[in-house]
Write a protein that holds these residues in place. Structure first.
Motif, PDB file in Angstrom:
ATOM      1  N   LEU A 182      -6.041  10.673   9.495  1.00 54.59           N
ATOM      2  CA  LEU A 182      -5.960  10.444   8.053  1.00 54.59           C
ATOM      3  C   LEU A 182      -4.577  10.800   7.516  1.00 54.59           C
ATOM      4  N   GLN A 183      -4.036  11.889   8.006  1.00 57.83           N
ATOM      5  CA  GLN A 183      -2.699  12.316   7.594  1.00 57.83           C
ATOM      6  C   GLN A 183      -1.669  11.226   7.905  1.00 57.83           C
ATOM      7  N   GLU A 184      -1.773  10.635   9.104  1.00 62.37           N
ATOM      8  CA  GLU A 184      -0.852   9.575   9.523  1.00 62.37           C
ATOM      9  C   GLU A 184      -1.031   8.332   8.651  1.00 62.37           C
ATOM     10  N   LEU A 185      -2.297   7.954   8.407  1.00 61.90           N
ATOM     11  CA  LEU A 185      -2.569   6.780   7.586  1.00 61.90           C
ATOM     12  C   LEU A 185      -2.051   6.959   6.156  1.00 61.90           C
ATOM     13  N   MET A 186      -2.247   8.148   5.594  1.00 62.00           N
ATOM     14  CA  MET A 186      -1.802   8.397   4.218  1.00 62.00           C
ATOM     15  C   MET A 186      -0.281   8.415   4.124  1.00 62.00           C
ATOM     16  N   ASN A 187       0.358   9.008   5.113  1.00 61.60           N
ATOM     17  CA  ASN A 187       1.823   9.000   5.132  1.00 61.60           C
ATOM     18  C   ASN A 187       2.350   7.568   5.213  1.00 61.60           C
ATOM     19  N   ASN A 188       1.708   6.750   6.040  1.00 60.21           N
ATOM     20  CA  ASN A 188       2.112   5.349   6.159  1.00 60.21           C
ATOM     21  C   ASN A 188       1.899   4.593   4.847  1.00 60.21           C
ATOM     22  N   SER A 189       0.789   4.897   4.157  1.00 56.88           N
ATOM     23  CA  SER A 189       0.499   4.225   2.889  1.00 56.88           C
ATOM     24  C   SER A 189       1.580   4.492   1.851  1.00 56.88           C
ATOM     25  N   ARG A 191       4.810   5.899   2.606  1.00 56.28           N
ATOM     26  CA  ARG A 191       6.160   5.653   3.101  1.00 56.28           C
ATOM     27  C   ARG A 191       6.448   4.166   3.272  1.00 56.28           C
ATOM     28  N   HIS A 192       5.510   3.475   3.898  1.00 58.23           N
ATOM     29  CA  HIS A 192       5.732   2.063   4.215  1.00 58.23           C
ATOM     30  C   HIS A 192       4.959   1.124   3.288  1.00 58.23           C
ATOM     31  N   GLY A 193       3.732   1.535   2.912  1.00 54.83           N
ATOM     32  CA  GLY A 193       2.900   0.659   2.088  1.00 54.83           C
ATOM     33  C   GLY A 193       3.202   0.693   0.611  1.00 54.83           C
ATOM     34  N   ASN A 204     -22.296   8.336   7.788  1.00 49.20           N
ATOM     35  CA  ASN A 204     -23.004   8.390   9.068  1.00 49.20           C
ATOM     36  C   ASN A 204     -24.074   7.323   9.046  1.00 49.20           C
ATOM     37  N   GLU A 205     -23.932   6.330   9.929  1.00 47.23           N
ATOM     38  CA  GLU A 205     -24.909   5.255  10.028  1.00 47.23           C
ATOM     39  C   GLU A 205     -25.357   5.130  11.480  1.00 47.23           C
ATOM     40  N   ASN A 206     -26.678   5.166  11.682  1.00 49.07           N
ATOM     41  CA  ASN A 206     -27.254   5.079  13.029  1.00 49.07           C
ATOM     42  C   ASN A 206     -26.674   6.150  13.961  1.00 49.07           C
ATOM     43  N   GLU A 207     -26.551   7.367  13.424  1.00 49.37           N
ATOM     44  CA  GLU A 207     -26.062   8.519  14.191  1.00 49.37           C
ATOM     45  C   GLU A 207     -24.590   8.395  14.604  1.00 49.37           C
ATOM     46  N   ILE A 208     -23.855   7.510  13.960  1.00 46.63           N
ATOM     47  CA  ILE A 208     -22.432   7.336  14.268  1.00 46.63           C
ATOM     48  C   ILE A 208     -21.606   7.677  13.026  1.00 46.63           C
ATOM     49  N   ASN A 209     -20.670   8.618  13.183  1.00 45.11           N
ATOM     50  CA  ASN A 209     -19.775   8.973  12.086  1.00 45.11           C
ATOM     51  C   ASN A 209     -18.669   7.937  11.967  1.00 45.11           C
ATOM     52  N   SER A 210     -18.375   7.534  10.740  1.00 51.07           N
ATOM     53  CA  SER A 210     -17.295   6.576  10.525  1.00 51.07           C
ATOM     54  C   SER A 210     -16.484   6.966   9.294  1.00 51.07           C
ATOM     55  N   CYS A 211     -15.245   6.518   9.291  1.00 55.64           N
ATOM     56  CA  CYS A 211     -14.363   6.747   8.143  1.00 55.64           C
ATOM     57  C   CYS A 211     -13.813   5.396   7.685  1.00 55.64           C
ATOM     58  N   ASN A 212     -13.984   5.121   6.401  1.00 52.06           N
ATOM     59  CA  ASN A 212     -13.417   3.917   5.797  1.00 52.06           C
ATOM     60  C   ASN A 212     -12.184   4.309   5.002  1.00 52.06           C
ATOM     61  N   TYR A 213     -11.086   3.657   5.315  1.00 54.99           N
ATOM     62  CA  TYR A 213      -9.815   3.979   4.651  1.00 54.99           C
ATOM     63  C   TYR A 213      -9.177   2.675   4.168  1.00 54.99           C
ATOM     64  N   ARG A 214      -8.691   2.676   2.937  1.00 53.81           N
ATOM     65  CA  ARG A 214      -7.948   1.514   2.451  1.00 53.81           C
ATOM     66  C   ARG A 214      -6.970   1.931   1.362  1.00 53.81           C
ATOM     67  N   ASP A 215      -5.972   1.090   1.144  1.00 56.01           N
ATOM     68  CA  ASP A 215      -5.012   1.335   0.070  1.00 56.01           C
ATOM     69  C   ASP A 215      -4.658   0.017  -0.607  1.00 56.01           C
ATOM     70  N   ASN A 216      -3.902   0.105  -1.692  1.00 60.44           N
ATOM     71  CA  ASN A 216      -3.487  -1.093  -2.427  1.00 60.44           C
ATOM     72  C   ASN A 216      -1.996  -1.356  -2.251  1.00 60.44           C
ATOM     73  N   GLY A 217      -1.490  -0.990  -1.070  1.00 60.39           N
ATOM     74  CA  GLY A 217      -0.056  -1.131  -0.810  1.00 60.39           C
ATOM     75  C   GLY A 217       0.380  -2.557  -0.516  1.00 60.39           C
ATOM     76  N   VAL A 218       1.588  -2.688  -0.011  1.00 59.06           N
ATOM     77  CA  VAL A 218       2.174  -4.006   0.230  1.00 59.06           C
ATOM     78  C   VAL A 218       1.549  -4.698   1.439  1.00 59.06           C
ATOM     79  N   GLY A 219       0.896  -3.939   2.320  1.00 61.65           N
ATOM     80  CA  GLY A 219       0.259  -4.516   3.487  1.00 61.65           C
ATOM     81  C   GLY A 219       1.254  -5.044   4.504  1.00 61.65           C
TER      82      GLY A 219
END
Length: 263
Positions: A182-189, A191-193, A204-219
């Motif tokens: 998350l730290q890397e993704l946020m820094n990229n958002s 610095r670069h995005g 947690n869905e079906n015993e699987i942990n997941s993280c959804n991450y998104r931003d409104n950057g330049v992509g």
């Protein structure tokens, strides 16, 4: 009743032809299964070689990242902490100089106090970057909350964070990898995005942990493989691999980035 010699010959011929036919079929089947098996083994070996190569690349990325982090810490210690302590040392020697006025002694003492306070503050920041105390004491959720607050304190980005998972404190070593991703993704958002808003959610869905991450950057162009080969992305991939997770990244120019990873 006797069988004619001609009929006997026909029977023998049929038996011979049938035997030859089955022998040819048997040879063909043996050859087919042999070469099929050989091809399967070859593909398995190629797959294993690719996995080994991928693991080597991941290991190289982790080692390189660690070395870069060590260099950065060493540079921070040298440029900031060491330089301030050197000035403190010089000022301390000045205090032993003869004929110092009261004002000069006061000024030197204040310099020593101020520089020492700054050195302590900066050493705390360096230690915090290595492992945030909040994360170590209270776990991933608290660590991510503090991370979001730190990014928002820059006044350049708004971070929306939601968590539906009760994280097990026993998994703190694994959770540190999630935190670093998350730290890397946020820094990229930032610095670069050039993003002004970030969304993070744990589910947690079906015993699987997941993280959804998104931003409104330049992509970026998601079809260009070169955009996903940087050191930061290799570092993320290696951490996700360590977590036995998966990661999917979608992005378009002008439409930010969307990332889903499991752990």
């Amino acid at each position: 009743m006797s069988v004619s010699p001609v009929y006997e010959k026909e029977i023998v011929a049929i038996i011979l032809y049938t035997s030859c036919f089955f022998m040819v079929v048997a040879v063909f089947l043996v050859a087919f299964f042999y070469f099929s098996r050989k091809k399967i083994i070859q593909k398995e070996l190629e797959k294993r070689d690719l996995e080994i190569q991928y693991q080597k690349e991941q290991l190289h990325a982790v080692i390189f990242t660690q070395e870069e982090e060590r260099k950065r810490i060493a540079q921070d210690l040298h440029d900031d902490i060491s330089s301030k302590l050197n000035i403190v040392s010089l000022n301390s020697h000045l205090l032993s100089s003869p004929n110092l006025t009261e004002d000069e002694t006061k000024e030197i003492t204040e310099n020593i106090i101020n520089l020492t306070a700054k050195a302590l503050e900066n050493s705390r920041k360096i230690a915090h970057n290595l492992l945030p105390p909040v994360f170590e004491k209270f776990g991933l959720n608290a660590g991510v909350e503090e991370l979001c607050e730190e990014f928002e304190s820059s006044k350049s980005v708004k971070v929306n964070y939601e968590n539906e998972i009760d994280f097990d404190e026993q998994d703190i070593n694994r959770h540190l990898h999630v935190f670093r991703v998350l730290q890397e993704l946020m820094n990229n958002s930032l610095r670069h995005g050039k993003a002004s808003e970030i969304w993070i959610s744990f589910k947690n869905e079906n015993e699987i942990n997941s993280c959804n991450y998104r931003d409104n950057g330049v992509g970026f162009d998601n079809q260009n493989a070169e955009n996903q080969k940087g050191l930061g992305m290799k570092n993320i991939d290696s951490r996700i691999s360590f977590l036995d997770g998966t990661i999917k990244i979608n992005s378009e120019i002008g439409k930010g980035i969307a990332v889903i990873f499991t752990f």
